[in-house]
Design an enzyme around this catalytic site. Structure first.
Site, PDB file in Angstrom:
ATOM      1  N   GLU A 171       0.762  -1.240   0.093  1.00 30.52           N
ATOM      2  CA  GLU A 171      -0.155   0.074  -0.005  1.00 30.52           C
ATOM      3  C   GLU A 171       0.697   1.068   0.131  1.00 30.52           C
ATOM      4  OE1 GLU A 171      -2.654  -0.494   3.468  1.00 30.52           O
ATOM      5  OE2 GLU A 171      -3.548  -2.165   2.507  1.00 30.52           O
TER       6      GLU A 171
ATOM      7  N   ASN B  78       1.927  -5.200  -3.358  1.00 28.91           N
ATOM      8  CA  ASN B  78       0.579  -5.537  -2.771  1.00 28.91           C
ATOM      9  C   ASN B  78      -0.233  -4.126  -2.827  1.00 28.91           C
ATOM     10  OD1 ASN B  78      -1.331  -7.581  -2.279  1.00 28.91           O
ATOM     11  ND2 ASN B  78      -0.860  -6.969  -0.077  1.00 28.91           N
TER      12      ASN B  78
ATOM     13  N   HIS C 204     -10.035  -6.099  -1.979  1.00 29.26           N
ATOM     14  CA  HIS C 204     -11.350  -5.802  -1.020  1.00 29.26           C
ATOM     15  C   HIS C 204     -12.557  -4.965  -1.884  1.00 29.26           C
ATOM     16  CE1 HIS C 204      -8.765  -7.489   2.269  1.00 29.26           C
ATOM     17  NE2 HIS C 204      -7.892  -6.631   1.805  1.00 29.26           N
TER      18      HIS C 204
ATOM     19  N   GLU D 128      -6.239 -10.631  -1.113  1.00 28.43           N
ATOM     20  CA  GLU D 128      -6.968 -10.630  -0.007  1.00 28.43           C
ATOM     21  C   GLU D 128      -8.402 -10.311  -0.437  1.00 28.43           C
ATOM     22  OE1 GLU D 128      -5.405  -7.132   2.100  1.00 28.43           O
ATOM     23  OE2 GLU D 128      -3.134  -7.778   1.847  1.00 28.43           O
TER      24      GLU D 128
ATOM     25  N   ASP E 259     -12.263 -10.113  -0.291  1.00 24.84           N
ATOM     26  CA  ASP E 259     -13.441 -10.415   0.296  1.00 24.84           C
ATOM     27  C   ASP E 259     -14.480  -9.388  -0.314  1.00 24.84           C
ATOM     28  OD1 ASP E 259     -12.732  -8.018   1.581  1.00 24.84           O
ATOM     29  OD2 ASP E 259     -12.030  -8.949   3.379  1.00 24.84           O
TER      30      ASP E 259
HETATM   31  C1  XIL Z   1      -5.944  -6.313   8.224  1.00 28.20           C
HETATM   32  C2  XIL Z   1      -6.168  -7.260   9.495  1.00 28.20           C
HETATM   33  O1  XIL Z   1      -7.153  -8.201   8.713  1.00 28.20           O
HETATM   34  C3  XIL Z   1      -6.945  -6.917  10.628  1.00 28.20           C
HETATM   35  O2  XIL Z   1      -7.075  -7.873  11.581  1.00 28.20           O
HETATM   36  C4  XIL Z   1      -5.805  -5.932  11.405  1.00 28.20           C
HETATM   37  O3  XIL Z   1      -6.470  -5.208  12.311  1.00 28.20           O
HETATM   38  C5  XIL Z   1      -5.431  -4.658  10.253  1.00 28.20           C
HETATM   39  O4  XIL Z   1      -4.813  -5.294   9.031  1.00 28.20           O
HETATM   40  N1  XIL Z   1      -4.697  -4.500   3.629  1.00 28.20           N
HETATM   41  C6  XIL Z   1      -3.836  -5.559   4.103  1.00 28.20           C
HETATM   42  C7  XIL Z   1      -4.042  -6.304   5.497  1.00 28.20           C
HETATM   43  O5  XIL Z   1      -2.622  -5.512   3.428  1.00 28.20           O
HETATM   44  O6  XIL Z   1      -2.651  -6.538   6.028  1.00 28.20           O
HETATM   45  C8  XIL Z   1      -4.948  -5.703   6.399  1.00 28.20           C
HETATM   46  O7  XIL Z   1      -5.244  -6.795   7.210  1.00 28.20           O
HETATM   47  C9  XIL Z   1      -6.194  -5.422   5.582  1.00 28.20           C
HETATM   48  C10 XIL Z   1      -6.038  -4.569   4.631  1.00 28.20           C
END
Ligand code: XIL
Length: 356
Positions: A164, A206, A242, A272, A274
């Protein structure tokens, strides 16, 4: 009489079979997977199927362990390999939680993705509460990467080296402690240090919100292209994915983005995924069907792209999803429900993986 005996016999055999399967699934260390599990179907199509894993349910919830071992062949520690948990004090590292996960993955024949080395979140107080010179922070980051990547050398298939780093809504790097103190070179240095510490792991950039062509992905693409031109060891881009049913990603635009990364010689992984449902329209069931469609479409895009090699979700079941906790809305973003039962999205993924 004989007929009744045969029926009883068949029934008995069925009961015995059901008992045997239940036993196999609940045995600790069992690697039983059906050839119709998502992991088996994905493997057949040449891609990894993964999820973020949390050590707490891994240690306390047997249903969680069963679903994880049965349906996934790749894991990403959700938090356990981040800066704060692995490096809680300047001179102390702690790999206990992450190692538990690695052991589980080994027992169940799963690949592990490392996540993540350089990020603006999950930073320990000792790091953020002091002002460092450029040289000091560079040496802290180099040592961190060296130690963490070195600890897992040869055991991980991939590392999300930088996470990020691009700002939202503008074509620029995100304002972080790394950028402010080291300058933009922190990115290429991080990749070079990671490569030196484990030349076998595939190294990823990422990010979220850069799944489609246009918008944030332009900045990501430009940055990665520059890095490659400078000979920086970077092998792939992770699309976090996401997303939500309200604004679902456009399959053609995601495919076009993955394709242009392929043209740079890069691998892509969905890292990741969802799918939020709370702000969508319709009944709960209709929203779950819409959610299933988003999962199916993205899996289809991945299967059709020659450089998309893995598809990971951000959690096993809704019960452990980060979404309700962080976004403060009740939601059901994953493919197994709170009780670990498959949702429409699970069946949709199966269906698309089976299709030829
Ligand atoms: C998130 C976790 O899922 C949470 O449990 C934590 O509190 C914060 O981080 N992008 C990412 C992940 O790269 O590492 C993040 O994970 C979600 C967004």
């Amino acid at each position: 009489m004989l007929r009744r005996f045969t029926i009883m016999g068949k029934f008995g055999v069925l009961v015995l079979l059901a008992l045997a399967v239940t036993l196999m699934l609940s045995l600790p260390g069992s690697t039983y997977t059906s050839k119709y599990s998502l992991r088996a179907l994905a493997q057949k199509r040449g891609i990894g199927f993964g999820t973020a894993v949390w050590v707490e349910p891994l240690s306390n919830d047997s249903r969680y362990r069963t679903v994880l071992a049965q349906e996934f062949n790749m894991v990403t520690p959700e938090n356990e390999m981040k800066f704060e948990p692995t490096h809680p004090e300047r001179d102390r590292y702690d790999f206990t939680a992450a190692d538990t996960l690695i052991d589980f993955a080994k027992t169940h024949n799963m690949q592990v993705r490392g996540h993540t080395l350089v990020w603006h979140e999950s930073l320990p107080d000792w790091l953020t509460e002091q002002t460092w010179t450029r040289e000091e922070l560079m040496s802290i980051l180099e040592q961190h990467i060296n130690t963490v990547v070195g600890h897992y050398r040869g055991q991980l298939v991939a590392w999300d080296v930088v996470n990020e780093a691009i700002a939202n809504n503008k074509n620029a790097l995100r304002d972080t402690i790394w950028l402010r103190t080291i300058g933009p070179e922190y990115i290429e240095k991080a990749f070079r240090w990671a490569y030196a510490a484990d030349p076998q792991a595939r190294l990823f950039y990422n990010d979220y919100g850069g799944e489609e062509v246009g918008g944030k992905s332009e900045a990501i693409y430009g940055m990665i292209k520059d890095l490659l031109q400078q000979g920086v060891p970077i092998h792939g881009v992770g699309l976090q994915m996401h997303v939500s049913i309200k604004n679902p990603p456009n399959p053609e635009k995601v495919a076009a983005n993955i394709k242009r990364l392929n043209d740079l010689g890069l691998e892509v992984q969905i890292t990741e995924m969802d799918v939020k449902t709370w702000d969508g329209r319709g009944t709960k069931q209709q929203r779950l069907v819409a959610q299933a469609r988003v999962y199916r479409n993205m899996m289809q895009v991945c299967l059709e792209a020659e450089n998309c090699k893995a598809f990971s979700l951000w959690g096993v079941s809704d019960r452990y999803s980060w979404i309700p906790r962080i976004f403060k809305k009740p939601d059901a973003p994953l493919i197994f429900d709170d009780a670990g039962r498959p949702k429409p999205a699970y069946n949709a993924l199966k269906e698309v993986l089976k299709r030829r």
